[in-house]
Design a protein around this motif. Structure first.
Motif, short mmCIF file in Angstrom:
data_model
loop_
_atom_site.label_atom_id
_atom_site.label_comp_id
_atom_site.label_asym_id
_atom_site.label_seq_id
_atom_site.Cartn_x
_atom_site.Cartn_y
_atom_site.Cartn_z
N ARG A 73 -8.30 16.44 -0.15
CA ARG A 73 -6.96 16.25 -0.95
C ARG A 73 -5.89 15.54 -0.23
N GLY A 74 -5.73 15.88 0.91
CA GLY A 74 -4.52 15.35 1.71
C GLY A 74 -4.69 13.72 1.61
N LEU A 75 -5.85 13.31 1.88
CA LEU A 75 -5.85 11.62 1.97
C LEU A 75 -5.93 10.86 0.56
N ALA A 76 -6.26 11.65 -0.37
CA ALA A 76 -6.29 11.35 -1.67
C ALA A 76 -4.75 11.35 -2.23
N VAL A 77 -4.05 12.37 -1.76
CA VAL A 77 -2.66 12.30 -2.32
C VAL A 77 -1.87 11.28 -1.50
N LEU A 78 -2.41 11.07 -0.13
CA LEU A 78 -1.43 10.09 0.47
C LEU A 78 -1.95 8.79 -0.08
N ALA A 79 -3.11 8.37 -0.34
CA ALA A 79 -3.40 6.90 -0.79
C ALA A 79 -2.60 6.96 -2.24
N VAL A 80 -2.44 7.77 -3.16
CA VAL A 80 -1.61 7.67 -4.41
C VAL A 80 -0.19 7.62 -3.97
N LEU A 81 0.10 8.28 -2.94
CA LEU A 81 1.56 8.05 -2.91
C LEU A 81 2.15 6.73 -2.24
N VAL A 82 1.04 6.18 -1.37
CA VAL A 82 1.56 4.79 -0.86
C VAL A 82 1.41 3.80 -1.74
N VAL A 83 0.47 3.81 -2.85
CA VAL A 83 0.66 3.08 -4.06
C VAL A 83 1.63 3.16 -4.91
N ALA A 84 2.08 4.35 -5.10
CA ALA A 84 3.05 4.44 -5.81
C ALA A 84 4.52 4.19 -5.27
#
Length: 263
Positions: A73-84
């Motif tokens: 979940r942390g990696l998924a949240v990080l990926a969304v965070l970077v894109v946003a």
């Protein structure tokens, strides 16, 4: 439980964490230095204040995402965070828009720090057993060296100056107060968690008393529980074998013996 054993247990997770943490922290530090130097070269001077803000935000965001959330979940949240972050900053005025790409390596470095945080949190939750001899606060892994150190310390020990003499391993503790001149009061247990497991060397049948010097001043104890250096040495050496009170020596039990744990 003595302060020496407690200190080792409280800091054991740090010692266990160090081999995992230091390479990653060093890698992140080098990456940040390289990033800042490259930016300084590109702009022909120190990085602007906005660059420091984005760098800090990326490090904090990456650390939070991977350090406090389950790995997937942390990696998924990080990926969304970077894109946003990248999309939003791309629409911002200069110099924010031109610096938006900085968030990608900053978040990546933060993710590495997040691994360290996650491992540290896990390490603190793991039960710790200090599987080593602790001789008056000094850790010794080899029994022969621990024996030699303990015997040498005991020969010159004077509780008036140094307080309680303590040897421990896991749950077992050997404690003595006194000196070679006055004799020692010796307490021993195979499980310091259990007050009922403590024993004092000798007996409480004698009404005579002996004076033992302590840092706070002299105390008096029944002569029957004051052992000379030779007897104390014998009990100490047996402790290294039994890791508790030696069955071939005379010990006294009971709640009242804890009143004799001076120092």
């Amino acid at each position: 439980m003595t302060e020496d054993i407690r200190t080792l247990k409280d800091t054991a997770w740090l010692r266990n964490l160090a081999p995992f943490a230091w390479p990653r922290i060093t890698l992140v530090a080098l990456a940040v230095v390289v990033l800042l130097v490259s930016m300084s070269i590109a702009v022909g001077g120190p990085p602007p204040g906005q660059a420091w803000i984005l760098l800090a935000a990326g490090l904090v965001g990456g650390t939070a995402a991977t350090g406090f959330l389950p790995s997937g979940r942390g990696l998924a949240v990080l990926a969304v965070l970077v894109v946003a972050e990248y999309v939003l900053l791309g629409q911002a005025p200069e110099p924010w828009s031109s610096l938006s790409a900085l968030l990608i390596p900053a978040n990546g470095a933060g993710a590495v720090l997040g691994q360290v945080v996650s491992e540290a949190r896990a390490a603190k939750r793991r039960p710790v057993i200090v599987d080593a001899w602790v001789i008056n606060g000094n850790e010794q892994k080899k029994t022969d060296q621990a024996k030699a150190s303990a015997i040498e310390d005991l020969a010159g020990w004077d509780s008036a100056a140094t307080g309680r003499f303590v040897v421990g391993r896991n749950g077992g503790l050997f404690e003595a107060v006194g000196s070679a001149a006055t004799g020692f009061i010796v307490h021993c247990t195979a499980d310091y968690h259990d007050d009922g497991a403590w024993r004092v060397l000798g007996s409480l049948t004698s009404r005579d008393e002996t004076e033992i010097r302590m840092p706070a001043g002299p105390v008096r104890a029944p002569t029957g529980v004051v052992s000379d250096l030779q007897t104390t040495n014998k009990a100490l050496l047996r402790f290294f074998h039994y890791r508790g009170p030696a069955p071939d020596l005379h010990w006294t039990s009971g709640e009242h013996i804890l009143d004799l744990k001076f120092g």
